[in-house]
Design an enzyme around this catalytic site. Sequence first.
Site, PDB file in Angstrom:
ATOM      1  CE  LYS A 157     -27.111  21.440  12.641  1.00  0.00           C
ATOM      2  NZ  LYS A 157     -27.540  22.844  12.691  1.00  0.00           N
ATOM      3  NE  ARG A 189     -23.799  24.638  16.680  1.00  0.00           N
ATOM      4  CZ  ARG A 189     -23.608  25.852  17.200  1.00  0.00           C
ATOM      5  NH1 ARG A 189     -23.791  26.048  18.492  1.00  0.00           N
ATOM      6  NH2 ARG A 189     -23.223  26.858  16.435  1.00  0.00           N
ATOM      7  CE  LYS A 199     -26.103  21.308   8.759  1.00  0.00           C
ATOM      8  NZ  LYS A 199     -26.466  22.475   9.496  1.00  0.00           N
ATOM      9  CE1 TYR A 237     -23.343  27.171   1.987  1.00  0.00           C
ATOM     10  CE2 TYR A 237     -22.784  24.871   2.438  1.00  0.00           C
ATOM     11  CZ  TYR A 237     -23.284  26.097   2.857  1.00  0.00           C
ATOM     12  OH  TYR A 237     -23.733  26.240   4.145  1.00  0.00           O
TER      13      TYR A 237
HETATM   14  C1  PBG Z   1     -27.321  26.175  12.634  1.00  0.00           C
HETATM   15  C2  PBG Z   1     -26.790  25.635  11.363  1.00  0.00           C
HETATM   16  C3  PBG Z   1     -25.479  25.197  11.121  1.00  0.00           C
HETATM   17  C4  PBG Z   1     -25.454  24.809   9.772  1.00  0.00           C
HETATM   18  C5  PBG Z   1     -26.702  25.034   9.247  1.00  0.00           C
HETATM   19  N1  PBG Z   1     -27.530  25.523  10.248  1.00  0.00           N
HETATM   20  C6  PBG Z   1     -24.298  25.182  11.995  1.00  0.00           C
HETATM   21  C7  PBG Z   1     -24.237  24.391  13.221  1.00  0.00           C
HETATM   22  O1  PBG Z   1     -25.104  23.591  13.539  1.00  0.00           O
HETATM   23  O2  PBG Z   1     -23.249  24.577  13.932  1.00  0.00           O
HETATM   24  C8  PBG Z   1     -24.246  24.273   9.062  1.00  0.00           C
HETATM   25  C9  PBG Z   1     -24.291  24.301   7.570  1.00  0.00           C
HETATM   26  C10 PBG Z   1     -23.013  24.042   6.877  1.00  0.00           C
HETATM   27  O3  PBG Z   1     -21.995  23.651   7.463  1.00  0.00           O
HETATM   28  O4  PBG Z   1     -22.995  24.239   5.660  1.00  0.00           O
HETATM   29  N2  PBG Z   1     -27.967  27.421  12.434  1.00  0.00           N
END
Ligand code: PBG
Length: 321
Positions: A190, A213, A244, A309
């Site tokens: 991620k 982050r 992701k 989505y």
């Molecule tokens: C963290 C999480 C995020 C997303 C999914 N799980 C946000 C992040 O890491 O800041 C993002 C998903 C998206 O943008 O559709 N709980």
Amino acid sequence: MRRLRRTPAFRRLVAEARLSVDDLVAPLFVREGITEAQPISSLPGVVQHTRESLRKEVAHLAGVGVPAVILFGVPATKDAEGSQAWAPDGIVQLALGDLRGEVGDSMVLMADLCLDEYTDHGHCGVLRPDGDVDNDATIALYARAALAQAAAGADVVAPSGMMDGQVAAIRAALDGHGFDDTVILAYAAKYASALYGPFRDAVDVTIAGGGDRKGYQQDWHNRREALAEVALDVAEGADMVMVKPALAYLDVIADVRAAVDVPVAAYHVSGEYAMVKAAAERGWIDGPAVAVEHVTAIKRAGADVILTYFARELAEGLLGG
Ligand code: PBG
């Protein structure tokens, strides 16, 4: 080469990648303390659900053949530790109970497992006095959240915080409490992406002090590093691994697909969806056509499971076209 492209029937016959409704997971938001579903302006067509509207949406998705949903909670109160993430009456736990009753085993119920929606500072874990996220204190809380989600009826817990050792901690906690069957879908690779912006509107998250982050999510300059993350998560017991975001990371999806034999998921994230919707709204692109092309590209790169989505729209007809 053109002979095999001449008619739609030929093209169907020789298509390499086929997107199916069976590949899709619909991300859904449920918010505590509202009486009507709330639109999310940066995610047209997506809402913050009440428990009741969520139940209806999931029944509809089941009806159109979507096999799985992943839930995100928006609690009424947040605190430094994110305690609503494991409270038995936390909004996601209540919603999981509702949905288990509604759809039984006909659908796979996934729960995103993180603290950012629940902490008042918006980070994915608890903070040390110096303001950095405390890795080991955080994974102990992830283990508590995993138990609460499993007890509430989650089939799959999906840790998304990118803490080191999170999968091992969660697997040990689940196994130690009789939840041997609970699946772990690890957000393994991620990236610290700017494409999560609309999602943060959806869950009312602002990172305190304009922070980011980058200290825990991956640096998007790196490709090989994703394989190291994935290998660790598989060794720690992940049943499925995720990349992701998806479209800007098709190289990573292809690498991961080649490197492991567990199912590979990809998250087509909020910013990727919002860009298509915004350009389509202006008449600059054909939105449904781009949606199918994008999500099929994610499949072609090697994803077995796609969180998007667009799941509902795809299931409702786009895939037939
Ligand atoms: C963290 C999480 C995020 C997303 C999914 N799980 C946000 C992040 O890491 O800041 C993002 C998903 C998206 O943008 O559709 N709980």
